[in-house]
Design a protein around this motif. Structure first.
Motif, PDB file in Angstrom:
ATOM      1  N   ALA A 100       0.821  -1.214   0.000  1.00 34.52           N
ATOM      2  CA  ALA A 100       0.000   0.000   0.000  1.00 34.52           C
ATOM      3  C   ALA A 100       0.855   1.265   0.000  1.00 34.52           C
ATOM      4  N   VAL A 101       1.845   1.325   0.884  1.00 31.78           N
ATOM      5  CA  VAL A 101       2.643   2.546   0.962  1.00 31.78           C
ATOM      6  C   VAL A 101       3.488   2.726  -0.296  1.00 31.78           C
ATOM      7  N   THR A 102       3.884   1.616  -0.922  1.00 34.52           N
ATOM      8  CA  THR A 102       4.595   1.711  -2.202  1.00 34.52           C
ATOM      9  C   THR A 102       3.674   2.258  -3.284  1.00 34.52           C
ATOM     10  N   ARG A 103       2.430   1.845  -3.242  1.00 34.58           N
ATOM     11  CA  ARG A 103       1.434   2.354  -4.195  1.00 34.58           C
ATOM     12  C   ARG A 103       1.171   3.837  -3.973  1.00 34.58           C
ATOM     13  N   TYR A 104       1.100   4.251  -2.718  1.00 39.30           N
ATOM     14  CA  TYR A 104       0.899   5.663  -2.433  1.00 39.30           C
ATOM     15  C   TYR A 104       2.042   6.493  -3.032  1.00 39.30           C
ATOM     16  N   ALA A 105       3.267   6.044  -2.795  1.00 39.02           N
ATOM     17  CA  ALA A 105       4.430   6.780  -3.295  1.00 39.02           C
ATOM     18  C   ALA A 105       4.427   6.852  -4.816  1.00 39.02           C
ATOM     19  N   ALA A 106       4.027   5.772  -5.453  1.00 39.52           N
ATOM     20  CA  ALA A 106       4.008   5.743  -6.916  1.00 39.52           C
ATOM     21  C   ALA A 106       2.963   6.687  -7.491  1.00 39.52           C
ATOM     22  N   ALA A 107       1.914   6.966  -6.705  1.00 39.35           N
ATOM     23  CA  ALA A 107       0.843   7.837  -7.186  1.00 39.35           C
ATOM     24  C   ALA A 107       1.218   9.315  -7.127  1.00 39.35           C
ATOM     25  N   ARG A 116      -4.575  13.484   0.911  1.00 38.65           N
ATOM     26  CA  ARG A 116      -5.137  12.227   0.414  1.00 38.65           C
ATOM     27  C   ARG A 116      -5.847  11.478   1.539  1.00 38.65           C
ATOM     28  N   THR A 117      -7.025  11.965   1.894  1.00 34.72           N
ATOM     29  CA  THR A 117      -7.773  11.329   2.983  1.00 34.72           C
ATOM     30  C   THR A 117      -8.200   9.911   2.629  1.00 34.72           C
ATOM     31  N   ASP A 118      -8.326   9.586   1.335  1.00 33.65           N
ATOM     32  CA  ASP A 118      -8.655   8.217   0.953  1.00 33.65           C
ATOM     33  C   ASP A 118      -7.537   7.263   1.322  1.00 33.65           C
ATOM     34  N   PHE A 119      -6.301   7.660   1.090  1.00 32.82           N
ATOM     35  CA  PHE A 119      -5.160   6.840   1.487  1.00 32.82           C
ATOM     36  C   PHE A 119      -5.063   6.759   3.013  1.00 32.82           C
ATOM     37  N   GLN A 120      -5.334   7.871   3.685  1.00 32.70           N
ATOM     38  CA  GLN A 120      -5.258   7.884   5.143  1.00 32.70           C
ATOM     39  C   GLN A 120      -6.270   6.915   5.754  1.00 32.70           C
ATOM     40  N   GLN A 121      -7.468   6.890   5.215  1.00 30.47           N
ATOM     41  CA  GLN A 121      -8.489   5.974   5.726  1.00 30.47           C
ATOM     42  C   GLN A 121      -8.104   4.524   5.466  1.00 30.47           C
ATOM     43  N   GLU A 122      -7.624   4.236   4.279  1.00 30.93           N
ATOM     44  CA  GLU A 122      -7.207   2.868   3.962  1.00 30.93           C
ATOM     45  C   GLU A 122      -6.056   2.428   4.853  1.00 30.93           C
ATOM     46  N   PHE A 123      -5.058   3.293   5.013  1.00 30.20           N
ATOM     47  CA  PHE A 123      -3.880   2.962   5.804  1.00 30.20           C
ATOM     48  C   PHE A 123      -4.253   2.603   7.237  1.00 30.20           C
ATOM     49  N   ALA A 124      -5.218   3.328   7.791  1.00 26.65           N
ATOM     50  CA  ALA A 124      -5.590   3.121   9.194  1.00 26.65           C
ATOM     51  C   ALA A 124      -6.489   1.914   9.402  1.00 26.65           C
ATOM     52  N   THR A 125      -7.345   1.592   8.440  1.00 27.27           N
ATOM     53  CA  THR A 125      -8.414   0.624   8.706  1.00 27.27           C
ATOM     54  C   THR A 125      -8.334  -0.682   7.932  1.00 27.27           C
ATOM     55  N   LYS A 126      -7.599  -0.724   6.843  1.00 26.02           N
ATOM     56  CA  LYS A 126      -7.615  -1.934   6.018  1.00 26.02           C
ATOM     57  C   LYS A 126      -6.629  -2.977   6.489  1.00 26.02           C
ATOM     58  N   GLY A 177      -5.499  -4.025   9.666  1.00 28.63           N
ATOM     59  CA  GLY A 177      -5.562  -4.072  11.123  1.00 28.63           C
ATOM     60  C   GLY A 177      -6.407  -2.914  11.606  1.00 28.63           C
ATOM     61  N   PHE A 178      -6.881  -2.996  12.837  1.00 29.04           N
ATOM     62  CA  PHE A 178      -7.823  -1.994  13.325  1.00 29.04           C
ATOM     63  C   PHE A 178      -7.093  -0.870  14.033  1.00 29.04           C
ATOM     64  N   HIS A 179      -6.853   0.199  13.278  1.00 26.36           N
ATOM     65  CA  HIS A 179      -6.287   1.422  13.829  1.00 26.36           C
ATOM     66  C   HIS A 179      -7.278   2.542  13.541  1.00 26.36           C
ATOM     67  N   LEU A 180      -7.003   3.724  14.016  1.00 28.70           N
ATOM     68  CA  LEU A 180      -7.913   4.848  13.833  1.00 28.70           C
ATOM     69  C   LEU A 180      -7.261   5.910  12.954  1.00 28.70           C
ATOM     70  N   PRO A 181      -8.008   6.478  12.016  1.00 26.48           N
ATOM     71  CA  PRO A 181      -7.457   7.599  11.247  1.00 26.48           C
ATOM     72  C   PRO A 181      -7.098   8.750  12.181  1.00 26.48           C
ATOM     73  N   ALA A 182      -6.014   9.440  11.865  1.00 21.18           N
ATOM     74  CA  ALA A 182      -5.576  10.534  12.719  1.00 21.18           C
ATOM     75  C   ALA A 182      -6.425  11.780  12.534  1.00 21.18           C
ATOM     76  N   ARG A 183      -7.001  11.953  11.349  1.00 18.79           N
ATOM     77  CA  ARG A 183      -7.834  13.120  11.066  1.00 18.79           C
ATOM     78  C   ARG A 183      -9.242  12.883  11.592  1.00 18.79           C
ATOM     79  N   LEU A 184      -9.782  13.848  12.318  1.00 16.44           N
ATOM     80  CA  LEU A 184     -11.125  13.699  12.869  1.00 16.44           C
ATOM     81  C   LEU A 184     -12.169  13.578  11.766  1.00 16.44           C
ATOM     82  N   SER A 185     -11.990  14.307  10.680  1.00  9.66           N
ATOM     83  CA  SER A 185     -12.952  14.251   9.586  1.00  9.66           C
ATOM     84  C   SER A 185     -12.983  12.879   8.939  1.00  9.66           C
ATOM     85  N   VAL A 186     -11.865  12.173   8.955  1.00 10.53           N
ATOM     86  CA  VAL A 186     -11.811  10.814   8.410  1.00 10.53           C
ATOM     87  C   VAL A 186     -12.308   9.822   9.449  1.00 10.53           C
ATOM     88  N   LEU A 187     -11.964  10.058  10.696  1.00 11.27           N
ATOM     89  CA  LEU A 187     -12.395   9.182  11.781  1.00 11.27           C
ATOM     90  C   LEU A 187     -13.915   9.089  11.848  1.00 11.27           C
TER      91      LEU A 187
END
Length: 420
Positions: free
Chosen positions: A66-73, A332-342, A344-354
């Motif tokens: 995922a993080v490699t894909r983010y960097a490539a984008a 890129r809030t879409d990447f942030q949401q995926e990174f946090a939730t897909k 393992g169960f973590h929480l997005p750091a941004r309240l608007s995404v959370l």
């Protein structure tokens, strides 16, 4: 070779190992020339600069891809992801001092790194969105009024309880420390203990929450000991009052939910990222709570921690590195949401995404209302002093007042070192 897990970074109440990161052979180029016009001739479009971005080895499958894909984008720079599978902290400590230089890396903001001028302030990119982060998560990024990290995702610890066990005992989820002591005692029967908070009787996991329960903190005013108050010893004594109701001597420690899942304890203090495993086993026969308050003058709490993106001050392209961090972790809030939730169960750091994460509703509420963090001034040395003092109080019956006073003096000396 020693592998680094996420748990290595996320210790008690967000206090993490202060050495981190790894080495990289990516070469950073010089800043490209800007597009300009001279004598009617258009210069070639500038080439993207090269950036290196380092991660520790997340245990969840799919993160590296995922993080490699983010960097490539990312279009403005060529970003090479460096995955560091072994001893990430030692590699980073060496690289930050002597190179090769990581342009962007993850870890936690520390006073020592700031004092050594290893980090680039990021206030100009976080700007108006500061209010979209929880106060606890944001405070952990700030030293001397400047912001040095952008939170990537959040992890928190909560009190899991077995609903059916509490119902059978005729008790309600505890809201104060006295209620916790009473409920744990009444739940300790038939081979089940009331609470599991670690094989050290909760000293490491609960030292911070006990301070917050009393309305205190690790550090106050950005410079002085936050628990130089008689209420600290009172709170530590409440943990000692749990003796006899605590599960001890398990094959796993508090970060693993197996004792709770196996029915060895009616309540367990552990990481929220264990939620899917607990849910798969118990379905809806569990609830989560913040750590209870001492009294009306105290407060419930959940520790908030996580890794942040930082820019190395020795980067050859610090502005390009900041642009990338802004794009990935602020835009890129879409990447942030995926990174946090897909993964393992973590929480997005941004309240608007959370707010978009339905399964995290209860946890999101706890983080928003009761989230607390130790902050950059709380060092591993200071944490060790406090945890050992609490351990002696809880396990050995040491005098709470004397142990707390000794810890206060030792932490004063450590804070003095940081301000020197």
């Amino acid at each position: 070779m020693r592998k680094t897990s996420r748990r290595t970074f996320l210790a008690l109440a967000g206090t993490a190992a202060l050495s981190a990161c790894g080495s990289n052979t990516v070469q950073s180029g010089n800043p490209p020339p800007s597009t300009a016009y001279s004598a009617g001739v258009t210069r070639p479009k500038p080439k993207p600069v090269d950036l290196s971005q380092w991660y520790h080895p997340y245990p969840e499958s799919g993160v590296q891809e995922a993080v490699t894909r983010y960097a490539a984008a990312y279009q403005k720079s060529k970003v090479a992801v460096q995955w560091n599978p072994d001893d990430y902290e030692t590699k980073l400590a060496a690289a930050l001092q002597a190179g090769p230089v990581p342009d962007v890396f993850e870890g936690q903001v520390t006073v020592d790194r700031v004092r050594q001028n290893l980090l680039v302030p990021l206030d100009d990119i976080i700007g108006s969105v500061k209010g979209d982060f929880t106060a606890a998560a944001l405070a952990a990024q700030i030293v001397d009024g400047k912001t040095y990290g952008i939170p990537q995702a959040l992890d928190t610890q909560v009190l899991f309880y077995r609903k059916s066990f509490l119902q059978e005992a005729g008790v309600q989820p505890p809201q104060t420390l006295d209620e916790l002591v009473d409920v744990a005692r009444r739940l300790s029967k038939d081979g089940v203990k009331g609470l599991f908070a670690g094989n050290d009787a909760g000293a490491a996991a609960l030292a911070g929450p006990l301070l917050w329960a009393a309305g205190l903190d690790y550090v106050k005013d950005g410079k002085s000991v936050g628990f130089d108050d008689p209420r600290a010893a009172t709170a530590f004594t409440k943990l000692r009052d749990l003796n006899g109701s605590l599960l001890l001597g398990t094959s796993t420690d508090w970060a693993d939910p197996i004792p709770f899942i196996d029915g060895l304890t009616a309540m367990q203090w552990t990481w929220l990222w264990n939620l899917p495993k607990i849910q798969d086993t118990m379905e809806d026969d569990f609830g989560i709570l913040a750590f209870p308050r001492l009294d009306a003058a105290g407060a419930p709490s959940v520790p908030v921690s996580g890794l942040s993106a930082m820019v190395h001050s020795k980067s050859l392209n610090p502005n390009a590195a900041k642009d990338f961090v802004k794009w990935l972790w602020l835009e890129r809030t879409d990447f942030q949401q995926e990174f946090a939730t897909k993964f393992g169960f973590h929480l997005p750091a941004r309240l608007s995404v959370l707010d978009k994460i339905a399964p995290a509703n209860d946890a999101a509420r706890l983080v928003k209302e009761t989230g607390r963090a130790a902050g950059p001034l709380w060092t591993p040395m200071a944490n060790t002093v406090l945890v050992e003092a609490v351990g002696r109080i809880v396990r050995d019956g040491a005098d709470p007042v004397a142990e707390t006073k000794a810890a206060i003096e030792a932490v004063k000396a450590e804070l003095g070192r940081l301000s020197a």
